[in-house]
Scaffold this active site. Sequence first.
Site, mmCIF file in Angstrom:
data_model
loop_
_atom_site.group_PDB
_atom_site.id
_atom_site.type_symbol
_atom_site.label_atom_id
_atom_site.label_comp_id
_atom_site.label_asym_id
_atom_site.label_seq_id
_atom_site.Cartn_x
_atom_site.Cartn_y
_atom_site.Cartn_z
ATOM 1 N N HIS A 283 -0.725 -1.829 -1.257
ATOM 2 C CA HIS A 283 -1.991 -1.828 -0.516
ATOM 3 C C HIS A 283 -1.806 -1.372 0.921
ATOM 4 O O HIS A 283 -2.724 -0.780 1.510
ATOM 5 C CB HIS A 283 -2.598 -3.231 -0.545
ATOM 6 C CG HIS A 283 -3.924 -3.337 0.153
ATOM 7 N ND1 HIS A 283 -5.114 -2.970 -0.448
ATOM 8 C CD2 HIS A 283 -4.243 -3.739 1.417
ATOM 9 C CE1 HIS A 283 -6.111 -3.150 0.401
ATOM 10 N NE2 HIS A 283 -5.618 -3.622 1.533
ATOM 11 N N CYS B 96 -5.638 -2.542 -6.197
ATOM 12 C CA CYS B 96 -4.298 -3.110 -6.360
ATOM 13 C C CYS B 96 -4.036 -3.400 -7.836
ATOM 14 O O CYS B 96 -4.979 -3.528 -8.631
ATOM 15 C CB CYS B 96 -4.179 -4.394 -5.544
ATOM 16 S SG CYS B 96 -4.115 -4.144 -3.752
ATOM 17 N N ASN C 217 -10.269 10.488 1.947
ATOM 18 C CA ASN C 217 -10.827 9.982 3.199
ATOM 19 C C ASN C 217 -9.920 8.854 3.654
ATOM 20 O O ASN C 217 -9.693 7.901 2.903
ATOM 21 C CB ASN C 217 -12.239 9.447 3.010
ATOM 22 C CG ASN C 217 -13.208 10.512 2.530
ATOM 23 O OD1 ASN C 217 -13.073 11.668 2.880
ATOM 24 N ND2 ASN C 217 -14.169 10.121 1.713
ATOM 25 N N GLN D 281 -10.095 10.838 -4.041
ATOM 26 C CA GLN D 281 -11.122 11.005 -5.054
ATOM 27 C C GLN D 281 -11.108 12.435 -5.573
ATOM 28 O O GLN D 281 -10.549 13.332 -4.952
ATOM 29 C CB GLN D 281 -12.500 10.661 -4.485
ATOM 30 C CG GLN D 281 -12.634 9.236 -3.993
ATOM 31 C CD GLN D 281 -14.035 8.932 -3.494
ATOM 32 O OE1 GLN D 281 -15.005 8.978 -4.252
ATOM 33 N NE2 GLN D 281 -14.153 8.615 -2.213
ATOM 34 N N HIS E 189 -7.225 0.628 0.502
ATOM 35 C CA HIS E 189 -6.054 0.950 -0.313
ATOM 36 C C HIS E 189 -5.816 2.464 -0.312
ATOM 37 O O HIS E 189 -6.769 3.241 -0.345
ATOM 38 C CB HIS E 189 -6.287 0.470 -1.747
ATOM 39 C CG HIS E 189 -5.072 0.447 -2.602
ATOM 40 N ND1 HIS E 189 -4.375 -0.707 -2.886
ATOM 41 C CD2 HIS E 189 -4.413 1.440 -3.244
ATOM 42 C CE1 HIS E 189 -3.351 -0.419 -3.676
ATOM 43 N NE2 HIS E 189 -3.353 0.876 -3.898
ATOM 44 N N CYS F 190 -8.881 -6.527 -3.175
ATOM 45 C CA CYS F 190 -8.929 -5.075 -3.331
ATOM 46 C C CYS F 190 -8.953 -4.703 -4.813
ATOM 47 O O CYS F 190 -8.071 -5.113 -5.574
ATOM 48 C CB CYS F 190 -7.718 -4.434 -2.652
ATOM 49 S SG CYS F 190 -7.613 -2.641 -2.934
ATOM 50 N N HIS G 216 -5.794 5.842 -1.424
ATOM 51 C CA HIS G 216 -6.383 6.484 -2.592
ATOM 52 C C HIS G 216 -7.164 7.719 -2.170
ATOM 53 O O HIS G 216 -7.479 7.910 -0.996
ATOM 54 C CB HIS G 216 -7.328 5.524 -3.327
ATOM 55 C CG HIS G 216 -8.638 5.303 -2.623
ATOM 56 N ND1 HIS G 216 -8.755 4.568 -1.463
ATOM 57 C CD2 HIS G 216 -9.895 5.753 -2.898
ATOM 58 C CE1 HIS G 216 -10.013 4.557 -1.064
ATOM 59 N NE2 HIS G 216 -10.732 5.275 -1.905
#
Length: 351
Positions: free
Chosen positions: A127, A73, A167, A182, A178, A70, A180
């Site tokens: 993660h 991470c 999303n 945007q 992971h 990933c 997160h």
Amino acid sequence: MKRTVTHLADGRELIYFDRHDDADRSAVDTRTLPPPPRASELRRDRLLGEWVTIAAHRQDRTYLPPSDQCPLCPSTPGRPTEIPAADYEVAVFENRFPSYSGRVPEQLDGVVPGLGRCEVVCFSPDHDASFATLDLAQVGTVMEAWADRTAELSTLPGVGQVFCFENRGAEIGVTLAHPHGQIYAYPFVTPRTERMLQVARAHRDETGGDLFADVLAAERATEVRVVATNDLWTAFVPEAARWPFEVHVFPHRKVPDLSALSAEERAAFAPLYVDVLQRLDRLFGVPMPYVSAWHQAPVAVDRDLAYLHLQLFSSRRAANKLKYLAGSEAAMGAFVNDVYPEDAARRLREA
């Protein structure tokens, strides 16, 4: 809040947000990377009068790597990632495969560039975490990052609107598991925002009232679709929800964007939002896929009409069924919902 700005190996900006002043953010990105791609291309849909972004370089973006590969991470010996530090709280960096960018070619040859910026917001170094499992202090750090980036990106030349979103889930189409989100700094005002502001203007001209405030007041008065509330925020299922499970979260005070929220409002958002996310996950006993979208005022127009709010919706309509945008929704933009909004609100209250 400690804010540390550094750069990745290809020149992209990376910003750490930490609650502790002694956080060491001196780690260096040791990778050898190609230069970031040039800005995308904007094309005008002449039938709808809307901008479409052509970003062909995004075909090469990382797609659902195994957890030990990933890129979000923290870095470990022998495996550098997008985050050079061995640990972090919240990290924000320029997307390696951006839809919008400030890197515009000198020779445009009639092309309208996708000027702007796209950033990735890493909510946690863990993660296997999700936004719903973050502690409230961590949510506060994420909110500080959102507010900081909203304010700064709004000052970039050519930016029309700043959009913070998450999303979540393979069913939604995420390419990285992971936790997160945007941020898009668009070079235009998005179609949905333009339409909402048109309706808000018509409502003001006709009634003298504020559309968003009036909708919020009506939902709080009837309470039938309210999912959760506190002194400063209310979460409710909209009367004409388009998605099987859709929740709107409004601050009680009208503000244009995240950076305008007070410290008290930011603190009060965290427990209410986490509560709603956890209710969604409990609804069917599986992690709920969703899109979480902050609707903020445009940078330069109609800021007096806009009202900051969050739209949270899922494509899951039953434990083993998803709602797909097919003929009516995808082609005609006419949504058909399989779940009564009142029933959705009741089920979320009971979850």
